[in-house]
Scaffold this active site. Structure first.
Site, PDB file in Angstrom:
ATOM      1  N   TYR A  55       0.847  -1.188   0.000  1.00  9.25           N
ATOM      2  CA  TYR A  55       0.000   0.000   0.000  1.00  9.25           C
ATOM      3  C   TYR A  55       0.883   1.239   0.000  1.00  9.25           C
ATOM      4  O   TYR A  55       1.471   1.611   1.008  1.00  9.25           O
ATOM      5  CB  TYR A  55      -0.923   0.025   1.220  1.00  9.25           C
ATOM      6  N   HIS A  59      -0.081 -11.910   1.045  1.00  7.79           N
ATOM      7  CA  HIS A  59      -1.057 -11.058   0.358  1.00  7.79           C
ATOM      8  C   HIS A  59      -1.741 -11.776  -0.806  1.00  7.79           C
ATOM      9  O   HIS A  59      -2.947 -11.660  -0.999  1.00  7.79           O
ATOM     10  CB  HIS A  59      -0.366  -9.785  -0.139  1.00  7.79           C
ATOM     11  N   PRO A  89     -15.843  -5.139   3.029  1.00  8.00           N
ATOM     12  CA  PRO A  89     -17.136  -5.639   3.493  1.00  8.00           C
ATOM     13  C   PRO A  89     -18.315  -4.764   3.091  1.00  8.00           C
ATOM     14  O   PRO A  89     -19.466  -5.197   3.185  1.00  8.00           O
ATOM     15  CB  PRO A  89     -16.962  -5.670   5.018  1.00  8.00           C
ATOM     16  N   GLY A 132     -17.495   0.601  -0.842  1.00  3.89           N
ATOM     17  CA  GLY A 132     -18.326   1.785  -0.650  1.00  3.89           C
ATOM     18  C   GLY A 132     -19.693   1.733  -1.282  1.00  3.89           C
ATOM     19  O   GLY A 132     -20.585   2.500  -0.923  1.00  3.89           O
TER      20      GLY A 132
END
Length: 330
Positions: A57, A125, A206, A210
């Site tokens: 990230y 990852h 989750p 958005g």
């Protein structure tokens, strides 16, 4: 906030975690560092104890932000981070790389950026097809023995890979996308394997990146720097079709005096007691809204109503762009 346990070795965390990725990467305009620190620390003050980041990230800058923000809290919080993308010193990528030597170097860098002497939860990852998962698990086991890592997990791994990894070094958690519009893990054996083996499950995205909050419509402008601009499920056409799902959530949430986001998170919490979602946000009022999901109680009838409503609404568009889907273990 109540707690939940990830894995049989007992990593006890808040029932909702916090995904830190979007604070300064991935979703377009990032927060400045001071604002990012304030968001993370606000989550701590609200009772969140699990914070999720990754070396890729940024790369690297999200881990540094998390390390700075959480340094004052010591062992009262738990940091999860991830290795597995090949990263050059300048941050450029070269595919996947879970070779033991690369892993060891990655962990040393993580410890420095996170300002900790051990990593609470270290995920692979993405599964590296060129490195047997037993070799990865063995290398992680050595890091655990050295005290550099406490628990480990996998992200977007298949049930078969999870079983192989767990037989070498017990897995505490699996992190994969899971929400009311992405339910692959219910059908591909991943959730079943976690339940059988005593492994916790951590849904990323989750809230459908958005979309399930109801704040995104077909007319919403998505900047080219936002990863969703390349995701088929976020094309204008797909968003228009998928609004039917959000409209259904709004109706059901209204009956529970909740928001669509709270209903979506409460639904995940009701699935299994070892599921810990990690919604992320850059806005304090959204953080407070998300955490309000922990007080929403869904009855069996509520769950049936949700299933019945969504069964009639097909989701349009793939959950990730094709290159990202190609990195998912299957």
């Amino acid at each position: 906030m109540k707690t939940r346990t990830l894995g049989t070795n007992g990593l006890v965390v808040s029932e909702l975690g916090y995904g830190c990725m979007g604070l300064n990467t991935t979703y377009g305009q990032p927060l400045d560092k001071a604002a990012g620190v304030r968001m993370i620390q606000a989550a701590v003050e609200c009772g969140v104890t699990l914070f999720d980041t990754a070396e890729v990230y940024g790369p690297f800058i999200n881990e540094s932000l998390v390390g700075d923000a959480l340094a004052p809290y010591g062992d009262n919080v738990h940091i999860a981070t991830k290795f597995g993308f090949g990263l050059n010193p300048d941050g450029s990528r070269y595919g996947l790389d879970s070779r033991p030597d690369t892993l060891r170097k990655a962990v040393d860098g993580m410890l420095a950026r996170l300002k900790v002497d051990k990593i609470d939860l270290l995920y692979q990852h993405r599964v590296d097809p060129n490195v047997p998962i037993e070799d990865v698990a063995g290398a992680v086991g050595e890091l655990i023995a050295q005290g550099k890592v406490k628990h480990w997990g996998l992200s977007e791994a298949s049930a078969a890979t999870i079983r192989r990894a767990h037989s070498t070094q017990p897995v505490a958690a699996v992190q994969s996308e899971y929400s009311l519009w992405t339910r692959d893990v219910e059908h591909n054996g991943v959730l079943a394997a976690c339940e059988e083996l005593g492994i916790g499950f951590v849904p990323w995205s989750p809230l459908g990146a958005g979309f399930l909050t109801g704040s995104i419509t077909a007319d919403t402008k998505i900047d080219e720097s936002d990863f969703r601009s390349a995701v088929p499920r976020f094309s204008a056409e797909a968003r228009l079709a998928n609004m039917a799902l959000v409209d259904a959530l709004k109706r059901i949430a209204g009956d529970k005096d909740a928001t669509p986001a709270q209903l979506a998170l409460a639904w995940l919490l009701a699935r299994k007691p070892w599921i810990v979602p990690i919604p992320g946000t850059t806005k304090l009022h959204r953080l407070e809204e998300n955490l309000g999901a922990t007080t929403v109680r869904l009855t069996e009838q509520d769950l049936h109503t949700i299933e019945e409503a969504l069964a009639r609404i097909p989701v349009k568009g793939q959950r990730l762009h094709q290159a990202a889907l190609g990195l998912v273990d299957s």
